[in-house]
Design a protein around this motif. Structure first.
Motif, short mmCIF file in Angstrom:
data_model
loop_
_atom_site.label_atom_id
_atom_site.label_comp_id
_atom_site.label_asym_id
_atom_site.label_seq_id
_atom_site.Cartn_x
_atom_site.Cartn_y
_atom_site.Cartn_z
N UNK A 138 43.72 57.21 46.07
CA UNK A 138 44.22 56.87 44.75
C UNK A 138 43.12 56.22 43.90
N UNK A 139 42.23 55.47 44.56
CA UNK A 139 41.11 54.86 43.83
C UNK A 139 40.19 55.96 43.30
N UNK A 140 39.91 56.96 44.14
CA UNK A 140 39.04 58.06 43.70
C UNK A 140 39.72 58.89 42.62
N UNK A 141 41.05 59.06 42.77
CA UNK A 141 41.78 59.87 41.81
C UNK A 141 41.71 59.28 40.41
N UNK A 142 41.79 57.96 40.30
CA UNK A 142 41.78 57.30 38.99
C UNK A 142 40.37 56.84 38.61
N UNK A 143 39.39 57.12 39.51
CA UNK A 143 38.00 56.76 39.21
C UNK A 143 37.88 55.26 38.89
N UNK A 144 38.41 54.43 39.82
CA UNK A 144 38.43 52.98 39.61
C UNK A 144 37.13 52.37 40.11
N UNK A 145 36.57 51.46 39.33
CA UNK A 145 35.36 50.73 39.71
C UNK A 145 35.77 49.43 40.40
N UNK A 146 35.38 49.28 41.67
CA UNK A 146 35.69 48.06 42.45
C UNK A 146 34.54 47.08 42.31
N UNK A 147 34.82 45.87 41.88
CA UNK A 147 33.77 44.88 41.63
C UNK A 147 34.06 43.58 42.41
N UNK A 148 32.97 42.81 42.62
CA UNK A 148 33.09 41.43 43.11
C UNK A 148 33.16 41.27 44.61
N UNK A 149 32.92 42.32 45.41
CA UNK A 149 33.02 42.18 46.88
C UNK A 149 31.68 41.86 47.53
N UNK A 150 30.61 41.89 46.75
CA UNK A 150 29.29 41.57 47.30
C UNK A 150 29.07 40.05 47.24
N UNK A 151 29.81 39.34 48.05
CA UNK A 151 29.73 37.87 48.09
C UNK A 151 29.41 37.42 49.51
N UNK A 152 28.96 36.18 49.60
CA UNK A 152 28.70 35.60 50.92
C UNK A 152 30.04 35.41 51.66
N UNK A 153 29.94 35.22 52.95
CA UNK A 153 31.15 35.08 53.78
C UNK A 153 31.94 33.83 53.35
N UNK A 154 33.20 34.05 53.03
CA UNK A 154 34.13 32.97 52.71
C UNK A 154 35.32 33.11 53.65
N UNK A 155 35.65 32.02 54.36
CA UNK A 155 36.76 32.05 55.32
C UNK A 155 38.04 31.50 54.68
N UNK A 156 39.13 32.04 55.15
CA UNK A 156 40.45 31.56 54.74
C UNK A 156 41.23 31.20 55.99
N UNK A 157 41.96 30.08 55.95
CA UNK A 157 42.76 29.64 57.09
C UNK A 157 44.22 29.98 56.81
N UNK A 158 44.69 31.08 57.41
CA UNK A 158 46.06 31.55 57.16
C UNK A 158 46.44 32.57 58.22
N UNK A 159 47.64 33.12 58.08
CA UNK A 159 48.09 34.21 58.95
C UNK A 159 47.51 35.50 58.37
#
Length: 470
Positions: free
Chosen positions: A334-355
């Protein structure tokens, strides 16, 4: 069925009992006090008069040895009338020289001994010389040889009559006051319990489904607070009833639409209406509709578990981008179908404490929502904040955005921002509600902001682990 006493009857009975008991206690105290007061005052007066008569008689005996009897007898009568008591004068051998009442002639000398010293009171009938038991007090003196005694006495019947008169006055007054008080208590109780009766009547209407009823304001603080709480409850019940009806209507609609499609396509395949060359196409539609039903049931079960408090998060520490990347892979076509640009994932490791599984569902719902409403050729941008107390994730998508009046509603069940346009009919309207519920059971919060015609952004925050949880 328990037809117990009404609160009016109980309250009136309690108040009446308290008043009656109070009057009884007051009457008892009054009886004791009046009796003691009469006795003390009587004894004090008789002793004072007896001593005055003794002094007077002694003086007369010394001044007029031959003519004192007439003067003393007259003085004794004067004292008797003034104090409403009787007096007698006797010698130490018991011979009564003068008396104001009765036929007393002689007194046992041994009975006179007690009036020689400090003891000046006796409760006696002088061995039957007096007609009844009397309160007796007296004094002694010496003159012209023998010792003389002046005794003052008052029959007990006088005390009884005095007490009886006091109690008669008290009873008449008490009955009059009691009638007035009971009348006032009756109407006060009626007025006090009137709001409770009104609440009961309104509650019956509320129980019968009439959620429009309300209670008025009361002057009594407690009843006014009850009225406010009751009206708030009625408003909430009305809201819940509206939500329930809407919920049932939406669930019915969501279930009916795919089931109708499935039934129609299956019947078409079975009766040959749909040619074999197109059966695979329609089977895929049927599979899609079954998947839609499965998601709806699963979402509703998750909501039920969350609301029942049965869904406890199994918290661990994990990279916050992990569930995001997994979800994006799921939606890659679906991302390719709508030609969506994904941004902001090139970040340093950030941990989350959750399920991680529950956060994965939050990410899935938010990303699915973003993909659904992003404009073709637009973008989905992720941003993260690793604070001291919490970790925040924001998901922004370009596109039409939300109107200001839609923002408070997007997390409601079955709410669809696109329902008037008829697009994205596959949506259930439960995704954002589930996302909010999952975030809240983690102790976090989720927010939405949008600029009409430009973007929509969802941000959720999850608290970090406490030291004792690490």
């Amino acid at each position: 069925m328990n037809n117990g006493k009404s609160i009016f009857t109980r309250y009136f009975a309690i108040c009446s009992a308290v008043i009656l008991i109070s009057f009884c206690c007051l009457g008892t105290v009054l009886l004791l006090v009046s009796s003691r007061y009469f006795l003390d005052e009587k004894k004090s007066l008789m002793l004072k008069d007896a001593r005055a008569l003794a002094s007077y008689t002694q003086e007369k005996m010394l001044e007029q040895p031959d003519r004192w009897r007439e003067d003393v007898a007259a003085e004794m009568k004067t004292y008797a009338i003034g104090s409403n008591s009787d007096y007698l004068l006797c010698s130490d051998d018991g011979y009564v020289v003068a008396a104001t009442g009765g036929e007393v002639e002689n007194i046992d000398p041994e009975l006179l001994i007690k009036f020689n010293g400090t003891t000046t009171y006796s409760y006696d009938d002088l061995n039957g010389e007096l007609d009844e038991v009397c309160h007796i007090t007296g004094d002694s003196f010496s003159a012209n040889g023998p010792r003389y005694y002046v005794l003052a006495y008052s029959p007990k019947s006088q005390q009884d009559n005095y007490t009886k008169n006091i109690m008669e006055i008290f009873m008449v007054s008490a009955i009059a006051v009691l009638l007035v008080v009971m009348f006032l208590v009756y109407f006060a109780t009626l007025k006090l319990t009137e709001p409770i009766t009104e609440v009961a009547e309104i509650a019956k209407k509320l129980g019968n489904g009439d959620f429009s009823v309300t209670l008025p304001e009361y002057t009594t603080k407690e009843f006014n607070e009850l009225s406010i709480a009751f009206n708030e409850m009625a408003a909430n019940l009305k809201s819940y009833d509206t939500m329930r009806n809407s919920f049932l209507a939406n669930v019915s609609h969501e279930l009916r639409t795919p089931m109708t499609s499935i039934g129609g396509f299956v019947d078409g395949i079975l009766d040959g209406t749909i040619p074999k060359s197109q059966q695979n196409y329609y089977m895929r539609i049927i599979s899609s509709e079954v998947g839609r039903l499965t998601r709806l049931v699963k979402s509703m079960l998750n909501l039920a578990k969350i609301e029942a408090g049965e869904l406890e998060p199994n918290k661990t520490s994990f990279p916050v981008t992990e569930p995001i990347l997994d979800t994006l892979l799921t939606f890659e076509p679906r991302i390719d179908e709508k030609n969506i640009d994904i941004r902001g994932l090139d970040v340093q490791r950030i941990n989350m404490y959750a399920d991680i599984d529950l956060i994965h569902q939050v990410m899935y719902n938010l990303i699915e929502n973003a993909i659904k409403f992003v404009d073709k050729g637009g973008y989905i941008e992720f941003s993260f904040e690793d604070g001291e107390d919490a970790t925040s994730v924001s998901i922004r998508n370009s596109g039409e955005g939300l109107a200001e009046d839609e923002l408070p509603l997007v997390f409601d069940r079955f709410y669809k921002t696109d329902k008037s346009r008829g697009i994205h009919a596959q949506g259930l309207g439960l995704g954002l509600n589930i996302a909010r519920s999952i975030v809240e059971i983690h102790g976090g919060k989720i927010m939405v902001k949008s600029l009409k015609g430009e973007y929509t952004e969802f941000t959720f925050t999850i608290p970090k682990a406490e030291k004792n949880e690490e």
